[in-house]
Enzyme design. Structure first.
Site, PDB file in Angstrom:
ATOM      1  N   ARG A  33       0.829  -1.212   0.000  1.00  0.00           N
ATOM      2  CA  ARG A  33       0.000   0.000   0.000  1.00  0.00           C
ATOM      3  C   ARG A  33       0.863   1.261   0.000  1.00  0.00           C
ATOM      4  O   ARG A  33       0.528   2.260  -0.652  1.00  0.00           O
ATOM      5  CB  ARG A  33      -0.923  -0.014   1.223  1.00  0.00           C
ATOM      6  CG  ARG A  33      -1.920   1.148   1.294  1.00  0.00           C
ATOM      7  CD  ARG A  33      -2.899   0.921   2.432  1.00  0.00           C
ATOM      8  NE  ARG A  33      -3.907   1.969   2.505  1.00  0.00           N
ATOM      9  CZ  ARG A  33      -3.855   3.008   3.345  1.00  0.00           C
ATOM     10  NH1 ARG A  33      -2.815   3.125   4.175  1.00  0.00           N
ATOM     11  NH2 ARG A  33      -4.812   3.902   3.349  1.00  0.00           N
ATOM     12  N   HIS A  76       0.497   4.347  -2.647  1.00  0.00           N
ATOM     13  CA  HIS A  76       0.240   5.727  -2.230  1.00  0.00           C
ATOM     14  C   HIS A  76       1.398   6.648  -2.593  1.00  0.00           C
ATOM     15  O   HIS A  76       1.195   7.847  -2.815  1.00  0.00           O
ATOM     16  CB  HIS A  76      -0.043   5.773  -0.731  1.00  0.00           C
ATOM     17  CG  HIS A  76      -1.441   5.359  -0.385  1.00  0.00           C
ATOM     18  ND1 HIS A  76      -2.156   5.915   0.662  1.00  0.00           N
ATOM     19  CD2 HIS A  76      -2.275   4.457  -0.953  1.00  0.00           C
ATOM     20  CE1 HIS A  76      -3.361   5.359   0.722  1.00  0.00           C
ATOM     21  NE2 HIS A  76      -3.441   4.463  -0.249  1.00  0.00           N
ATOM     22  N   ASN A 121      -3.496   8.756   4.386  1.00  0.00           N
ATOM     23  CA  ASN A 121      -2.413   8.044   5.076  1.00  0.00           C
ATOM     24  C   ASN A 121      -2.484   8.110   6.591  1.00  0.00           C
ATOM     25  O   ASN A 121      -1.930   7.244   7.285  1.00  0.00           O
ATOM     26  CB  ASN A 121      -1.052   8.619   4.637  1.00  0.00           C
ATOM     27  CG  ASN A 121      -0.821   8.509   3.145  1.00  0.00           C
ATOM     28  OD1 ASN A 121      -1.219   7.529   2.522  1.00  0.00           O
ATOM     29  ND2 ASN A 121      -0.180   9.506   2.567  1.00  0.00           N
ATOM     30  N   HIS A 123      -6.184  -6.107  -2.612  1.00  0.00           N
ATOM     31  CA  HIS A 123      -7.024  -6.217  -1.417  1.00  0.00           C
ATOM     32  C   HIS A 123      -7.314  -7.673  -1.049  1.00  0.00           C
ATOM     33  O   HIS A 123      -8.129  -7.937  -0.166  1.00  0.00           O
ATOM     34  CB  HIS A 123      -8.329  -5.440  -1.611  1.00  0.00           C
ATOM     35  CG  HIS A 123      -8.158  -3.964  -1.462  1.00  0.00           C
ATOM     36  ND1 HIS A 123      -9.205  -3.070  -1.512  1.00  0.00           N
ATOM     37  CD2 HIS A 123      -7.049  -3.215  -1.252  1.00  0.00           C
ATOM     38  CE1 HIS A 123      -8.746  -1.834  -1.349  1.00  0.00           C
ATOM     39  NE2 HIS A 123      -7.443  -1.908  -1.191  1.00  0.00           N
TER      40      HIS A 123
END
Length: 326
Positions: free
Chosen positions: A67, A71, A99, A199
């Site tokens: 992740r 990001h 975040n 996911h």
């Protein structure tokens, strides 16, 4: 004489255009899987050893590091800016909305960087370490292997405002919004659906799926009721209580995530919109039926995402400490 001068000018224009075209493609040409083959030949095993210990200690860490890379790349490109702490001259991205209280794994990157600096001082960027750790995260949980393109350099500043601007897709996103967010990064609809398959590992906080389990209709009722037991309806109550994004195999990188969507058991709104009567339904079905197809498309999309606006050449720097500029 005048005709000859015009020919020379015309030739110079063509030459200039060729130079500009070469410069335009140089960024991606500078990224290669063997970028550190001579300057840091032990890079990959060094990263892998730290990653193995971190994931053995906490399986969820693999999802957290994957992740982080996502990001990082979606905010001004894959430049390691998400790793920067606040300074007197800029605010870091760690406390930006997408975040804050959720981005994690920074200490693992610190350990990798420390180990790599001992082996190859001032050579390997934090941005590249993040890219390798994302690949190893997938691999260590049983997912596919791929060659990571390297050669990125590190940003000297963070993009707090950019991280808050909506470039990172929200867990409450509509399908149209998801498509637009990924398209803005040069990623296709197929890339988006494949990358959403990340996911299949990791967890989400109650605050990100509360509305879905209490108010949305395109959800399996027994699934919703089971999630309500650990996620109170009242906002501010149990906001940080967690649930796995994949209820069947939360620590194995497989394709069960897509099977859950077929059963209306997507935990986040942004998950279930991928299979809700829209244009991405067929891709979800395809990935639910074929693990190999999912792996193939996921790898392609990860490599493509890693190409988003990297700093190369003389741009940026090689940080000695991933948390602050040199």
């Amino acid at each position: 004489m005048e005709c000859k001068n015009k020919q020379i000018i015309s030739m110079l224009k063509v030459l200039l255009m060729m130079i500009l075209m070469i410069m335009g493609t140089q960024t991606h040409a500078q990224l290669s899987s063997d970028f550190y083959a001579e300057t840091c030949p032990s890079l990959f095993p060094a990263v892998r050893r730290v990653m193995q210990r971190a994931v053995a200690k906490e399986r969820r860490m693999a999802a957290s590091l994957l992740r982080l890379f996502f990001h990082d790349c979606f905010v001004n490109g894959c430049d390691g800016s998400i790793l920067l702490d606040d300074t007197s001259s800029f605010r870091g991205e760690k406390t930006a909305g997408p975040n804050n209280n959720s981005a994690r794994g920074f200490e693992v990157i610190d350990k990798i960087k420390s180990r790599v600096e001992k082996l190859c001082p001032g050579v390997v960027s934090c941005a590249d370490i993040l890219a390798i750790s994302a690949r190893d995260s997938v691999l260590l949980l049983g997912g596919p292997r791929w060659s990571v393109k390297l050669g990125r350099r590190d940003s000297k500043k963070a993009g707090f405002s950019a991280a808050n601007s909506g470039v990172i897709p929200s867990p409450f996103s509509t399908l149209k919004s998801l498509i637009n967010r990924f398209k803005a990064q040069g990623l296709s609809v197929r890339d988006m659906v494949a990358l959403s398959g990340a996911h299949t590992i990791g967890q989400a906080n109650c605050v990100t799926f509360r509305n879905r389990i209490y108010n949305e209709s395109n959800i399996n009722l027994s699934f919703a009721l089971s999630k309500r037991r650990n996620c109170p309806a009242t906002s501010g109550s149990g906001d940080n209580k967690k649930a796995p994004l994949d209820i069947d195999s939360p620590t194995r990188f497989d394709h069960s995530y897509y099977n859950q969507l077929l059963d209306k058991k997507g935990l986040l709104t942004s998950d279930q919109v991928l299979f809700n009567g829209g244009g991405t339904d067929s891709l979800v079905v395809t990935y639910s039926r074929s693990l190999n197809t999912f792996y193939r498309d996921f790898v392609r999309a990860m490599i493509k995402m890693g190409d988003i606006k990297p700093l190369t050449g003389s741009h940026g720097q090689i940080r000695r400490n991933c948390r602050r500029p040199n």
